[in-house]
Design a protein around this motif. Structure first.
Motif, PDB file in Angstrom:
ATOM      1  N   VAL A  87       8.393   3.773 -12.650  1.00  0.00           N
ATOM      2  CA  VAL A  87       8.600   2.158 -11.622  1.00  0.00           C
ATOM      3  C   VAL A  87       9.108   1.273 -10.742  1.00  0.00           C
ATOM      4  O   VAL A  87       8.000   0.291 -10.919  1.00  0.00           O
ATOM      5  N   SER A  88       9.763   1.657  -9.837  1.00  0.00           N
ATOM      6  CA  SER A  88      10.377   1.018  -8.963  1.00  0.00           C
ATOM      7  C   SER A  88       8.571   0.477  -7.971  1.00  0.00           C
ATOM      8  O   SER A  88       8.908  -0.286  -7.691  1.00  0.00           O
ATOM      9  N   CYS A  89       7.996   1.751  -7.973  1.00  0.00           N
ATOM     10  CA  CYS A  89       6.949   2.160  -6.626  1.00  0.00           C
ATOM     11  C   CYS A  89       6.016   0.831  -7.508  1.00  0.00           C
ATOM     12  O   CYS A  89       5.721   0.477  -6.905  1.00  0.00           O
ATOM     13  N   LEU A  90       6.165   0.665  -8.750  1.00  0.00           N
ATOM     14  CA  LEU A  90       4.768   0.542  -9.437  1.00  0.00           C
ATOM     15  C   LEU A  90       5.025  -1.516  -9.178  1.00  0.00           C
ATOM     16  O   LEU A  90       4.276  -2.050  -9.091  1.00  0.00           O
ATOM     17  N   ARG A  91       6.453  -1.551  -9.068  1.00  0.00           N
ATOM     18  CA  ARG A  91       7.310  -2.977  -9.355  1.00  0.00           C
ATOM     19  C   ARG A  91       7.341  -3.677  -7.032  1.00  0.00           C
ATOM     20  O   ARG A  91       8.478  -3.924  -7.113  1.00  0.00           O
TER      21      ARG A  91
ATOM     22  N   LEU B  60       2.969   5.701  -3.012  1.00  0.00           N
ATOM     23  CA  LEU B  60       4.735   6.640  -3.227  1.00  0.00           C
ATOM     24  C   LEU B  60       4.488   6.236  -4.742  1.00  0.00           C
ATOM     25  O   LEU B  60       4.974   7.803  -5.740  1.00  0.00           O
ATOM     26  N   ALA B  61       4.096   5.735  -5.743  1.00  0.00           N
ATOM     27  CA  ALA B  61       3.523   5.726  -7.148  1.00  0.00           C
ATOM     28  C   ALA B  61       2.834   7.095  -7.496  1.00  0.00           C
ATOM     29  O   ALA B  61       3.011   8.025  -7.940  1.00  0.00           O
ATOM     30  N   LEU B  62       1.317   7.113  -6.241  1.00  0.00           N
ATOM     31  CA  LEU B  62       0.975   7.956  -6.796  1.00  0.00           C
ATOM     32  C   LEU B  62       1.546   9.311  -6.875  1.00  0.00           C
ATOM     33  O   LEU B  62       1.322  10.346  -7.754  1.00  0.00           O
TER      34      LEU B  62
ATOM     35  N   GLY C 167       1.061  -1.321   0.096  1.00  0.00           N
ATOM     36  CA  GLY C 167       0.067  -0.064   0.063  1.00  0.00           C
ATOM     37  C   GLY C 167       0.833   1.410   0.050  1.00  0.00           C
ATOM     38  O   GLY C 167       0.261   2.535  -0.600  1.00  0.00           O
ATOM     39  N   THR C 168       1.740   0.736   0.609  1.00  0.00           N
ATOM     40  CA  THR C 168       2.776   2.683   0.571  1.00  0.00           C
ATOM     41  C   THR C 168       3.502   2.675  -0.669  1.00  0.00           C
ATOM     42  O   THR C 168       3.904   3.338  -0.734  1.00  0.00           O
TER      43      THR C 168
END
Length: 137
Positions: A100-104, A44-46, A39-40
């Motif tokens: 991209v790292s936050c998405l993954r 962060l991605a948002l 969730g974090t």
């Protein structure tokens, strides 16, 4: 405790083992727990996506206005265009790796990607003169 540093190999424990000089590390497989919850990472991605979009959109608007309006072509506005172009590059190239790292749910790039991320952010921030304008050296 496992340090997360891969320089000692996959079975290295911080402060333990034969190379560390201390007692051997705990028995069993090493597990790499992610530093944040899923969730974090989503939040962060948002946040990074929003910052990237707002930064790219706002700086593109400044560049378009400067190129279309002839009365804005002054030396002071040219300095602002320099800042805007630098910030646009940070928004497009600097935020992309972290987004991209936050998405993954974790850093997905190799060491070259890590080096490029740090290099590009530092280069584009230093190429802008805004730190000297506001007095923050």
């Amino acid at each position: 405790m496992w340090s997360g540093n891969r320089s000692g190999g996959a079975s290295s424990w911080e402060g333990g083992g034969a190379a560390g000089g201390g007692s051997p590390g705990p028995a069993g497989p090493l597990s790499r727990a992610p530093p944040f919850s899923p969730g974090t990472y989503e939040r962060l991605a948002l946040l990074l996506g929003g910052v990237g979009l707002l930064g790219a959109g706002g700086n593109l608007l400044v560049l378009i206005l400067y190129s279309k309006a002839r009365r804005l072509r002054t030396p002071t506005h040219l300095l602002l265009v320099n800042i805007s172009l630098s910030d646009l590059l940070v928004s497009l190239l600097g935020v992309t790796f972290a987004f991209v790292s936050c998405l993954r749910n974790g850093w997905v790039w190799d060491s070259a990607g890590c080096a490029w991320d740090g290099f590009s952010r530092n280069l584009f921030e230093k190429s802008s003169s805004h730190k000297y304008i506001y007095g923050a050296f």
